[in-house]
Design an enzyme around this catalytic site. Structure first.
Site, mmCIF file in Angstrom:
data_model
loop_
_atom_site.group_PDB
_atom_site.id
_atom_site.type_symbol
_atom_site.label_atom_id
_atom_site.label_comp_id
_atom_site.label_asym_id
_atom_site.label_seq_id
_atom_site.Cartn_x
_atom_site.Cartn_y
_atom_site.Cartn_z
ATOM 1 N N HIS A 185 88.861 49.416 19.242
ATOM 2 C CA HIS A 185 90.203 49.573 19.802
ATOM 3 C C HIS A 185 90.917 50.799 19.248
ATOM 4 O O HIS A 185 91.816 51.322 19.911
ATOM 5 C CB HIS A 185 91.048 48.328 19.520
ATOM 6 C CG HIS A 185 90.549 47.102 20.204
ATOM 7 N ND1 HIS A 185 91.103 46.603 21.361
ATOM 8 C CD2 HIS A 185 89.512 46.268 19.909
ATOM 9 C CE1 HIS A 185 90.426 45.518 21.745
ATOM 10 N NE2 HIS A 185 89.475 45.300 20.877
ATOM 11 N N ASP A 237 93.270 41.589 21.658
ATOM 12 C CA ASP A 237 92.326 40.495 21.457
ATOM 13 C C ASP A 237 93.041 39.198 21.081
ATOM 14 O O ASP A 237 92.495 38.358 20.362
ATOM 15 C CB ASP A 237 91.303 40.869 20.374
ATOM 16 C CG ASP A 237 90.288 41.886 20.876
ATOM 17 O OD1 ASP A 237 90.410 42.337 22.027
ATOM 18 O OD2 ASP A 237 89.378 42.255 20.108
ATOM 19 N N HIS A 293 93.862 37.065 15.198
ATOM 20 C CA HIS A 293 92.593 37.787 15.347
ATOM 21 C C HIS A 293 92.445 38.787 14.210
ATOM 22 O O HIS A 293 91.400 38.869 13.570
ATOM 23 C CB HIS A 293 92.565 38.488 16.699
ATOM 24 C CG HIS A 293 91.289 39.228 16.974
ATOM 25 N ND1 HIS A 293 90.107 38.574 17.235
ATOM 26 C CD2 HIS A 293 91.016 40.555 17.009
ATOM 27 C CE1 HIS A 293 89.161 39.475 17.426
ATOM 28 N NE2 HIS A 293 89.681 40.678 17.289
#
Length: 281
Positions: A59, A134, A110
């Site tokens: 990411h 996420d 997460h």
């Protein structure tokens, strides 16, 4: 506000949000700089900022290169582990990029520093957008790597679940079919799960399944349906946090891949050695 959905790596999404009056743009989770810059050139826009949901390499890996290539680029996030971070944001903080308004929504679990981004334009007929990283997926939620079921319950019910129901959900990964197969195991009689799964498995595998809407997610996503009797029956729990905890454990054990990349392979991913082969057009 125009959102470009960009498929990269194995199943990741990064996004380019374009302010159409000024042709300025904001990227969300800029993992693959080369691909992002191709889209920026094609759209003839100027990249002003990156919003990073969390520090994981798939990411945030492109931040440093983009910061080098785009002088003055601002990188926003809530975790000091995010590369090239220039602006640390907090829950409820609002940002403005031309006509685009952004509200930062802190959703630790997460990762301990996970931030979602809620975007809208004042006086626009278009539905707002949630970039959920996420934390919330189509039909699922993220793994609890650095947090607890209690945190994820708060994230899904009090923070994200409280947004307008027409909010479009743009998540961090394409895992819809796997999520909905699990949802069907949880609620085998849920017609909305069956319909969404059939749609997600349509012939063209290259078409993204994002965005969904928050309203839709409440109809088929088991992690948003912890108060529903069939979901509680599946988990054997009635307390919503325990329902969520059990669902996550069951999902983690649901049709696990038979083989996982070995550590050297994962290191190669981290270094970006495989990226030319993994980028999707």
């Amino acid at each position: 506000m125009k959102v470009k959905v960009i498929s990269v790596l194995e199943d990741n999404y990064m996004y380019l949000v374009i302010e159409e009056s000024t042709r300025d743009a904001v990227a969300v989770d800029a993992a693959v700089p080369k691909r992002l810059l191709e889209i920026i050139r094609k759209e003839d826009v100027v990249l002003r900022a990156i919003l990073t949901t969390h520090h994981h390499w798939d990411h945030a890996r492109g931040n440093e290169e983009l910061a080098r290539l785009c002088p003055g680029l601002r990188v926003f996030g809530a975790d000091q582990r995010i590369g090239a971070l220039t602006d640390t944001v907090t829950h409820g903080q609002e940002l403005t990029f031309g006509a685009i308004r952004v509200r930062c929504l802190f959703t630790p679990c997460h990762t301990s520093g996970h931030m979602c981004y809620f975007m809208w334009e004042d006086d626009s007929p278009d539905a707002p957008a949630l970039f959920s990283g996420d934390t919330l997926f189509v039909g699922g939620c993220g793994q609890f790597f650095e947090g607890t079921a209690e945190q994820m319950y708060t994230n899904l019910t009090q923070i994200l679940g409280a947004l307008p129901k027409d909010t479009k959900v743009f998540c961090g990964h394409e895992c819809t079919v796997r999520n909905l197969k699990f949802a069907l195991k949880v609620e085998p009689e849920n017609e909305m799960v069956k319909e969404k799964l059939a749609w997600a498995k349509r012939d063209d595998d290259d078409l993204p399944t994002v965005p969904s809407t928050l309203q839709e997610e409440f109809l088929y996503n088991p992690f948003l349906r912890v108060m529903e009797e069939p979901v509680q029956r599946f988990t054997g729990q009635t307390d919503p946090v325990e329902v969520l905890r059990t669902l996550r454990t069951e999902r983690d054990n649901f049709k696990k891949p038979k083989e996982r990349p070995n550590p050297p392979a994962m290191l190669a991913f981290d270094w970006g050695l495989f990226s030319p082969f993994l980028e999707k057009q």
